[in-house]
Enzyme design. Sequence first.
Site: not given
Ligand code: UGA
Length: 461
Positions: A156, A216, A272, A275, A335
């Site tokens: 996913e 993944k 994610c 981990k 987020k």
């Molecule tokens: C992440 C991946 O983006 C998805 O593609 C993946 O499917 C998912 O993990 C998973 O393995 O289930 P997610 O953890 O929901 O998704 O959210 P992200 O948008 O990736 O953000 C992760 C963290 O990074 C958040 O705390 C966000 O605020 C931070 N972030 C993101 C930043 O600090 N700067 C950025 O430019 C982008």
Amino acid sequence: MSVFAHNCPDIKFTVVDVNAKRIEAWNSRNINELPIYEPGLKEIVAEVRGRNLFFSTDIDRGIREADMIFISVNTPTKTYGKGKGMAADLKYIELCARQIAEVATDDKIIVEKSTIPVRTAQTIKSILESTGKLESSGNVESPDKKIKFQILSNPEFLAEGTAVRDLQNPDRVLIGGDHQTEEGREAIDILSAIYERWIPAERIIKTNIWSSELSKLAANAFLAQRVSSINAISAICEKTGADVEEVAHAIGADGRIGAKFLKASVGFGGSCFNKDLLNIIYMSYTLGLQEVANYWEGVLLINRYQRTRFAENIVSALFNTVADKKIAFLGWAYKKNTNDTRETAAMYVADYLIEETAKIVVYDPKVTQAQMHNDLELLGSRPSQENSNSLCAVNDPYEACHDSHAIAILTEWDEFKEYDWQKIYDSMKKPAYLFDGRNIVDGKKLSAIGFKVYQVGKGNI
Ligand code: UGA
């Protein structure tokens, strides 16, 4: 599954879980009481629930009736035994496989959706084969018929907060399977045909199963690495007068680098990245690839460093003590647009400040006080009573900020940009500090009001 059900009205989807309370909540009459907050989700659930999407605790029946079974159980980091704190805990995957093996009476396609270490499909296969049903029979109608299981990996890639959008219009879908054999290729095509109902076929990538499982983990590791890279640059910016947003814009304009995921922050969170990085680190280590393990560990270390740096900045700006000072937190979720708090930077910053005996008052539009206390409890730094005495949540951002010495923005909720910041400034102790861990407010405007503003990678106060 809601998005699947929405796009495939002629296919029946059943979500089964051992947790009766959770299933009850998904079946709740009041559509506003679904257990997960995700933009656009409740509208889809309202459309498909009871039509071709069902939630049930009858797992055996779910298994028996299905042609295809998605395993999407939790694979948290192990908290015990070998690999504690690093390896993925596969106990729920194993339980699922055992239950399928026990209950199934005809051929099934098993799809791994959980994020798992490379070669887990082999574990599932071994368990399914060990029942003996493959050899003799579990099939009541024709006792000599062998049951065939095909195992696919279909990781996913949706991100929380944009899950429905990501599923509806994904960059790619990845399906790994045994494409050496005809049965394997057939299983891949059956799953692909489901996705092709709403996703162009050229966006569906078919690989061998190990490539799919590794892709993944690698995708999340690369994304986390980008955030840690820009965060590492933000620390240099703060010492030199460079502006991290200008740097991100300048480097992101290079098509080879790309503009996304270059937002400096207080550190990444979520269930994610941490981990999956630990997973890659542990896997590299057990494969004897110490240098590779060290390389990916650097991404995690920068993330920890970024959180700690943010918390240390607060203490040093407030004359080296936050003892008994009220600090307002805006945001707790990892987020915006989610109520998920797993691995959120906010809890680590709170933990640091509580250790310095600060009093924290949090406002988050979607996270409850009980959840915040639960997060701190899991960190286990002190007795829970001390956490409850040091941190509380309120439902009004203005109340959170009232009389505080400093405000820390931990989540990038859009509403924070719209607040009456003059009113907030007037209600605070002076000097009034604002630590923007997400670079979402207009620093210049707030400085003009009188705030002492810190933003990530934008120079010190
Ligand atoms: C992440 C991946 O983006 C998805 O593609 C993946 O499917 C998912 O993990 C998973 O393995 O289930 P997610 O953890 O929901 O998704 O959210 P992200 O948008 O990736 O953000 C992760 C963290 O990074 C958040 O705390 C966000 O605020 C931070 N972030 C993101 C930043 O600090 N700067 C950025 O430019 C982008």
